[in-house]
Design a protein around this motif. Structure first.
Motif, PDB file in Angstrom:
ATOM      1  N   MET A   8     -25.480 -25.483 113.674  1.00 43.45           N
ATOM      2  CA  MET A   8     -24.294 -24.738 113.284  1.00 43.45           C
ATOM      3  C   MET A   8     -24.070 -23.663 114.341  1.00 43.45           C
ATOM      4  O   MET A   8     -25.025 -23.053 114.811  1.00 43.45           O
ATOM      5  CB  MET A   8     -24.508 -24.075 111.925  1.00 43.45           C
ATOM      6  CG  MET A   8     -23.351 -23.187 111.508  1.00 43.45           C
ATOM      7  SD  MET A   8     -23.769 -22.078 110.152  1.00 43.45           S
ATOM      8  CE  MET A   8     -24.582 -20.785 111.019  1.00 43.45           C
ATOM      9  N   GLN A   9     -22.809 -23.451 114.710  1.00 44.22           N
ATOM     10  CA  GLN A   9     -22.500 -22.423 115.704  1.00 44.22           C
ATOM     11  C   GLN A   9     -21.339 -21.565 115.225  1.00 44.22           C
ATOM     12  O   GLN A   9     -20.371 -22.081 114.683  1.00 44.22           O
ATOM     13  CB  GLN A   9     -22.114 -23.071 117.032  1.00 44.22           C
ATOM     14  CG  GLN A   9     -23.232 -23.893 117.617  1.00 44.22           C
ATOM     15  CD  GLN A   9     -22.799 -24.601 118.876  1.00 44.22           C
ATOM     16  OE1 GLN A   9     -22.951 -24.059 119.955  1.00 44.22           O
ATOM     17  NE2 GLN A   9     -22.249 -25.792 118.732  1.00 44.22           N
ATOM     18  N   ILE A  10     -21.466 -20.257 115.442  1.00 39.68           N
ATOM     19  CA  ILE A  10     -20.334 -19.344 115.269  1.00 39.68           C
ATOM     20  C   ILE A  10     -19.959 -18.914 116.682  1.00 39.68           C
ATOM     21  O   ILE A  10     -20.799 -18.401 117.431  1.00 39.68           O
ATOM     22  CB  ILE A  10     -20.695 -18.123 114.410  1.00 39.68           C
ATOM     23  CG1 ILE A  10     -21.138 -18.550 113.015  1.00 39.68           C
ATOM     24  CG2 ILE A  10     -19.488 -17.175 114.318  1.00 39.68           C
ATOM     25  CD1 ILE A  10     -21.615 -17.401 112.136  1.00 39.68           C
ATOM     26  N   VAL A  11     -18.708 -19.158 117.051  1.00 37.65           N
ATOM     27  CA  VAL A  11     -18.237 -18.803 118.390  1.00 37.65           C
ATOM     28  C   VAL A  11     -17.156 -17.733 118.272  1.00 37.65           C
ATOM     29  O   VAL A  11     -16.496 -17.595 117.248  1.00 37.65           O
ATOM     30  CB  VAL A  11     -17.723 -20.038 119.163  1.00 37.65           C
ATOM     31  CG1 VAL A  11     -18.849 -21.031 119.418  1.00 37.65           C
ATOM     32  CG2 VAL A  11     -16.591 -20.717 118.432  1.00 37.65           C
ATOM     33  N   ARG A  12     -17.001 -16.973 119.359  1.00 38.25           N
ATOM     34  CA  ARG A  12     -16.069 -15.844 119.380  1.00 38.25           C
ATOM     35  C   ARG A  12     -15.038 -16.043 120.489  1.00 38.25           C
ATOM     36  O   ARG A  12     -15.348 -16.546 121.553  1.00 38.25           O
ATOM     37  CB  ARG A  12     -16.839 -14.557 119.647  1.00 38.25           C
ATOM     38  CG  ARG A  12     -16.001 -13.335 119.846  1.00 38.25           C
ATOM     39  CD  ARG A  12     -16.728 -12.126 120.443  1.00 38.25           C
ATOM     40  NE  ARG A  12     -18.132 -11.989 120.145  1.00 38.25           N
ATOM     41  CZ  ARG A  12     -19.109 -12.295 120.999  1.00 38.25           C
ATOM     42  NH1 ARG A  12     -18.844 -12.798 122.187  1.00 38.25           N
ATOM     43  NH2 ARG A  12     -20.369 -12.111 120.665  1.00 38.25           N
ATOM     44  N   GLY A  13     -13.822 -15.615 120.200  1.00 36.51           N
ATOM     45  CA  GLY A  13     -12.762 -15.621 121.194  1.00 36.51           C
ATOM     46  C   GLY A  13     -11.883 -14.407 121.005  1.00 36.51           C
ATOM     47  O   GLY A  13     -12.081 -13.615 120.085  1.00 36.51           O
ATOM     48  N   CYS A  14     -10.912 -14.266 121.887  1.00 37.42           N
ATOM     49  CA  CYS A  14     -10.003 -13.123 121.835  1.00 37.42           C
ATOM     50  C   CYS A  14      -8.570 -13.616 121.921  1.00 37.42           C
ATOM     51  O   CYS A  14      -8.211 -14.334 122.853  1.00 37.42           O
ATOM     52  CB  CYS A  14     -10.303 -12.179 123.004  1.00 37.42           C
ATOM     53  SG  CYS A  14      -9.052 -10.903 123.261  1.00 37.42           S
TER      54      CYS A  14
ATOM     55  N   ASP B   9      -9.660  -6.925 127.773  1.00 37.74           N
ATOM     56  CA  ASP B   9     -10.321  -6.207 128.869  1.00 37.74           C
ATOM     57  C   ASP B   9     -11.790  -6.615 129.011  1.00 37.74           C
ATOM     58  O   ASP B   9     -12.427  -6.300 130.012  1.00 37.74           O
ATOM     59  CB  ASP B   9     -10.251  -4.688 128.651  1.00 37.74           C
ATOM     60  CG  ASP B   9      -8.837  -4.155 128.687  1.00 37.74           C
ATOM     61  OD1 ASP B   9      -7.942  -4.857 129.230  1.00 37.74           O
ATOM     62  OD2 ASP B   9      -8.604  -3.045 128.178  1.00 37.74           O
ATOM     63  N   PHE B  10     -12.329  -7.293 128.017  1.00 38.45           N
ATOM     64  CA  PHE B  10     -13.743  -7.659 128.027  1.00 38.45           C
ATOM     65  C   PHE B  10     -13.968  -9.156 128.166  1.00 38.45           C
ATOM     66  O   PHE B  10     -15.086  -9.622 128.029  1.00 38.45           O
ATOM     67  CB  PHE B  10     -14.433  -7.117 126.775  1.00 38.45           C
ATOM     68  CG  PHE B  10     -14.513  -5.628 126.776  1.00 38.45           C
ATOM     69  CD1 PHE B  10     -15.609  -4.991 127.343  1.00 38.45           C
ATOM     70  CD2 PHE B  10     -13.483  -4.850 126.279  1.00 38.45           C
ATOM     71  CE1 PHE B  10     -15.671  -3.609 127.378  1.00 38.45           C
ATOM     72  CE2 PHE B  10     -13.544  -3.469 126.306  1.00 38.45           C
ATOM     73  CZ  PHE B  10     -14.643  -2.847 126.868  1.00 38.45           C
TER      74      PHE B  10
END
Length: 176
Positions: A122-128, A172-173
């Protein structure tokens, strides 16, 4: 001459080595168990359950996620041999002033957890979402051979936390 005991011993060593060589996710260590609820009664073995966990984003201070996963009971589940299903729900929220600790890439792993002995995670991924200044989190599970389209998404708008808090821009990150 072929010796069956050497074959099985070698196979067991290879399995242990392959599990130990899997790189841990850079994400948070272990999620906090909030609670479990039984969903399927089993007379002589552990019940099937739903478990809800909480985890802080290790690279973004002020964001916490909660996810609920089914946990297989029975003897296979008790021994850790059952393959867990891919139904996972996710909710992420701002819990304080948001501060980015480092640059990150779109779709970068925030958390990873094994869901079967060898092949499923299982993966939790982050984006913007740069246009809206919103952090977007997605949870899904995949297999070595065959993934699952089941997923869940949660958004965290970056808002001021108190009168003196300045709002950072997630764009910005992002690593370019």
């Amino acid at each position: 001459m072929f010796q069956p005991s050497c074959f099985w011993r070698g196979l067991a060593c290879a399995a242990v080595l392959s599990v130990s060589l899997v790189a841990p996710a850079r994400a948070a260590d272990e999620p906090d168990l909030i609670f479990r609820r039984s969903t399927v009664f089993k007379l002589l073995s552990p019940d099937d359950k739903l478990a809800t966990y909480g985890i802080d984003d290790p690279d973004v201070e002020g964001v916490a996620c909660h996810f609920t996963v089914p946990e297989k009971g029975g003897y296979k589940g008790w021994l850790g041999l059952a393959e867990q299903v891919s139904d996972i729900s996710l909710s992420c929220r701002q819990i304080g002033p948001i501060r980015f600790k480092a640059k990150f890439e779109q779709g970068e792993d925030m958390f990873r957890q094994r869901r079967s002995l060898f092949f499923k995670k299982m993966q939790i991924v982050r984006g913007c979402d740069v246009n809206r200044n919103v952090l977007v989190y997605m949870v899904y599970s995949d297999k070595l051979i065959d993934g699952s389209p089941k997923n869940s998404t949660s958004s965290v708008p970056i808002m001021p936390w108190g009168a003196a808090d300045s709002i950072q821009k997630c764009g910005d990150f992002l690593s370019k």
